[in-house]
Design a protein around this motif. Structure first.
Motif, PDB file in Angstrom:
ATOM      1  N   UNK A 129       0.497  -1.140  -0.095  1.00 43.56           N
ATOM      2  CA  UNK A 129      -0.054  -0.102   0.186  1.00 43.56           C
ATOM      3  C   UNK A 129       0.539   1.080   0.502  1.00 43.56           C
ATOM      4  N   UNK A 130       0.417   2.100  -0.430  1.00 47.33           N
ATOM      5  CA  UNK A 130       1.258   3.589  -0.718  1.00 47.33           C
ATOM      6  C   UNK A 130       0.644   3.847   0.766  1.00 47.33           C
ATOM      7  N   UNK A 131       2.027   4.842   1.076  1.00 47.11           N
ATOM      8  CA  UNK A 131       2.227   5.176   2.718  1.00 47.11           C
ATOM      9  C   UNK A 131       1.837   6.518   2.710  1.00 47.11           C
ATOM     10  N   UNK A 132       2.074   6.889   4.360  1.00 49.59           N
ATOM     11  CA  UNK A 132       2.167   9.074   4.628  1.00 49.59           C
ATOM     12  C   UNK A 132       2.889   9.183   4.856  1.00 49.59           C
ATOM     13  N   UNK A 133       3.287   9.773   4.917  1.00 47.60           N
ATOM     14  CA  UNK A 133       4.584  10.852   5.087  1.00 47.60           C
ATOM     15  C   UNK A 133       5.154  10.699   6.659  1.00 47.60           C
ATOM     16  N   UNK A 134       4.880  10.231   7.511  1.00 45.96           N
ATOM     17  CA  UNK A 134       4.462  10.631   9.241  1.00 45.96           C
ATOM     18  C   UNK A 134       4.879   9.601   9.976  1.00 45.96           C
ATOM     19  N   UNK A 135       5.416   9.764  11.062  1.00 49.78           N
ATOM     20  CA  UNK A 135       5.711   8.363  12.083  1.00 49.78           C
ATOM     21  C   UNK A 135       4.281   9.254  13.112  1.00 49.78           C
ATOM     22  N   UNK A 136       4.685   7.684  14.373  1.00 50.04           N
ATOM     23  CA  UNK A 136       3.208   8.172  15.247  1.00 50.04           C
ATOM     24  C   UNK A 136       3.945   7.637  16.549  1.00 50.04           C
ATOM     25  N   UNK A 137       2.988   7.923  17.723  1.00 49.26           N
ATOM     26  CA  UNK A 137       2.933   6.518  18.689  1.00 49.26           C
ATOM     27  C   UNK A 137       1.358   6.449  19.463  1.00 49.26           C
ATOM     28  N   UNK A 217       7.036  17.638  -1.105  1.00 50.03           N
ATOM     29  CA  UNK A 217       5.399  17.859  -0.138  1.00 50.03           C
ATOM     30  C   UNK A 217       4.540  17.557  -1.801  1.00 50.03           C
ATOM     31  N   UNK A 218       4.604  18.502  -2.471  1.00 44.35           N
ATOM     32  CA  UNK A 218       3.212  17.768  -3.675  1.00 44.35           C
ATOM     33  C   UNK A 218       3.206  16.452  -4.144  1.00 44.35           C
ATOM     34  N   UNK A 219       4.088  15.587  -4.123  1.00 43.37           N
ATOM     35  CA  UNK A 219       3.747  14.412  -4.536  1.00 43.37           C
ATOM     36  C   UNK A 219       2.765  13.242  -2.785  1.00 43.37           C
ATOM     37  N   UNK A 220       2.911  14.009  -1.575  1.00 42.62           N
ATOM     38  CA  UNK A 220       2.617  13.341  -1.440  1.00 42.62           C
ATOM     39  C   UNK A 220       1.117  13.752   0.115  1.00 42.62           C
ATOM     40  N   UNK A 221       1.287  13.035   1.703  1.00 38.05           N
ATOM     41  CA  UNK A 221       1.035  13.652   2.167  1.00 38.05           C
ATOM     42  C   UNK A 221       1.300  13.024   3.691  1.00 38.05           C
ATOM     43  N   UNK A 222       0.937  13.897   4.829  1.00 40.44           N
ATOM     44  CA  UNK A 222       1.299  13.707   5.674  1.00 40.44           C
ATOM     45  C   UNK A 222       0.673  13.060   6.404  1.00 40.44           C
ATOM     46  N   UNK A 223      -0.671  12.777   6.342  1.00 34.76           N
ATOM     47  CA  UNK A 223      -1.206  11.414   6.251  1.00 34.76           C
ATOM     48  C   UNK A 223      -3.081  12.121   5.046  1.00 34.76           C
ATOM     49  N   UNK A 224      -3.168  10.707   4.714  1.00 34.55           N
ATOM     50  CA  UNK A 224      -3.889  10.420   3.434  1.00 34.55           C
ATOM     51  C   UNK A 224      -5.828  10.899   3.729  1.00 34.55           C
ATOM     52  N   UNK A 225      -6.549  10.868   3.348  1.00 35.17           N
ATOM     53  CA  UNK A 225      -7.346  11.752   3.658  1.00 35.17           C
ATOM     54  C   UNK A 225      -8.934  10.371   4.442  1.00 35.17           C
ATOM     55  N   UNK A 226      -9.228  10.381   5.396  1.00 34.94           N
ATOM     56  CA  UNK A 226      -9.769   9.964   5.837  1.00 34.94           C
ATOM     57  C   UNK A 226     -11.104  10.240   7.013  1.00 34.94           C
ATOM     58  N   UNK A 227     -11.815   9.583   7.653  1.00 30.86           N
ATOM     59  CA  UNK A 227     -12.738   9.751   8.515  1.00 30.86           C
ATOM     60  C   UNK A 227     -12.829   9.194   9.804  1.00 30.86           C
ATOM     61  N   UNK A 228     -12.474   9.466  10.970  1.00 25.79           N
ATOM     62  CA  UNK A 228     -12.102   8.696  11.979  1.00 25.79           C
ATOM     63  C   UNK A 228     -12.694   8.025  12.392  1.00 25.79           C
TER      64      UNK A 228
END
Length: 354
Positions: A129-137, A217-228
């Motif tokens: 799958x395509x990944x987002x440009x971000x890490x998380x905890x 940044x024009x090619x990717x997203x930090x977090x893809x479109x979604x509803x929570x």
């Protein structure tokens, strides 16, 4: 479990890619042209989500304002909400400190698809799958049986205590907002909370999002479109770096965070319980070429094994039942498999007659 901790491919923290000095992003982060941010990176919008001052209202006025925002936007900001600004800033400070620790320290908490708890860099489990440009905890706060300080970072030293205090304050805020939402639906003040399983059985968790600098940044997203997928989200955004966008029809509106405010949005479970009188709304996060960005998303969720369907008082001949029952545990498996996919999951719950 394999060396990838159960993930289908090796995990490379986005922060490591950013700090490597690369001028191009790997192909797996490049979004299809239809999903790329394009001109929204610089375009400003005259529209903005409502801002509600909780100190200046009676509960009835607050209920009307919250109800209007949930019906019209699905998003709003709250100011003078009772959480100390010093605590909010300290929470951001300690978590930024965590993401600036050496990678070896962070990898001690590497997560797996089984619970997502810990340090991670991807959401969906499907291979390729395509990944987002971000890490998380990601960590659990409620119910108590899921909360474990041992799974929270030990460094910086103030992180655990600060996160505990911050979480207690946000639980109190969520209970106030739930009451206003319930009254705004014409229900008893505790009706929506009771539909979550009551105060004693709700779930709460925190995801701290870290978005490093991105060379394209024009090619990717930090977090893809979604509803929570959960009940309600309380977001502490980085007020110095814009990034959050909310879908408004066919447009994307960039949110301008008010200092010391929280951004609150309706999740899919409240859309279901309200029979779509309140709506969860797609949103996404931009990547940024010049600045890192940190946000803290606090999720307030229903009891995980409780089947949820529209509250009976909100079902009428003119507004029949829109959704089939499903537990939150069953529901979030979709997100865990596929990652953020717009509003496809909540739409799939609609009854066949609609």
């Amino acid at each position: 479990m394999d060396s990838n901790n159960g993930w289908p491919e090796p995990i490379i923290p986005v922060q490591s890619l950013s700090e490597s000095g690369t001028e191009t992003i790997p192909e797996r982060y490049i979004k299809p042209p239809s999903d790329r941010p394009g001109t929204e990176l610089t375009k400003s919008s005259p529209l903005s989500i409502p801002v509600i001052d909780l100190s200046a209202m009676s509960i009835e006025e607050m209920a009307r304002a919250v109800s209007d925002a949930c019906s019209e936007w699905g998003f709003f900001q709250v100011v003078n909400h009772g959480v100390r600004p010093e605590l909010m800033r300290h929470a951001q400070q300690v978590w930024r400190g965590f993401f600036h620790l050496p990678i070896e320290e962070k990898q001690r908490y590497a997560n797996s698809p089984a619970t997502y708890e810990g340090y991670g860099s991807r959401l969906g489990v499907e291979k390729g799958i395509r990944l987002d440009w971000g890490d998380y905890y990601f960590l659990h706060v409620l119910p108590p049986c899921l909360k474990s300080h041992e799974k929270w970072p030990a460094l910086p030293h103030a992180l655990r205590d600060t996160t505990d205090e911050y979480s207690r304050e946000l639980i109190n805020l969520c209970e106030r907002i739930m009451e206003a939402m319930s009254i705004g639906l014409g229900l008893d003040p505790t009706r929506l909370q009771d539909s979550f399983g009551g105060r004693a059985d709700v779930g709460a968790c925190l995801r701290v999002n870290y978005y490093p600098k991105c060379p394209q940044p024009e090619l990717t997203l930090g977090l893809s479109s979604h509803s929570d997928p959960g009940g309600m989200t309380v977001l502490l955004a980085d007020d110095s770096v814009k990034g959050l966008q909310v879908r408004r029809g066919s447009d994307w509106v960039t949110i301008d965070p008010v200092r010391d405010a929280f951004i609150i949005n309706v999740g899919d479970q409240i859309q279901v319980l309200s029979n779509a009188m309140y709506k969860s709304v797609e949103h996404r996060v931009m990547a940024n070429a010049t600045d890192e960005r940190l946000s803290m998303a606090f999720f307030y969720n229903p009891k995980a094994d409780l089947p949820l369907s529209p509250i009976r008082e909100l079902v009428t001949l003119d507004r029949p039942v829109l959704y089939t029952p499903m537990t939150f545990n069953e529901y979030r498996l979709f997100i865990r498999r596929k990652g953020p996919r717009g509003k496809s999951q909540v739409e799939s719950l609609k009854t066949s007659c609609h």
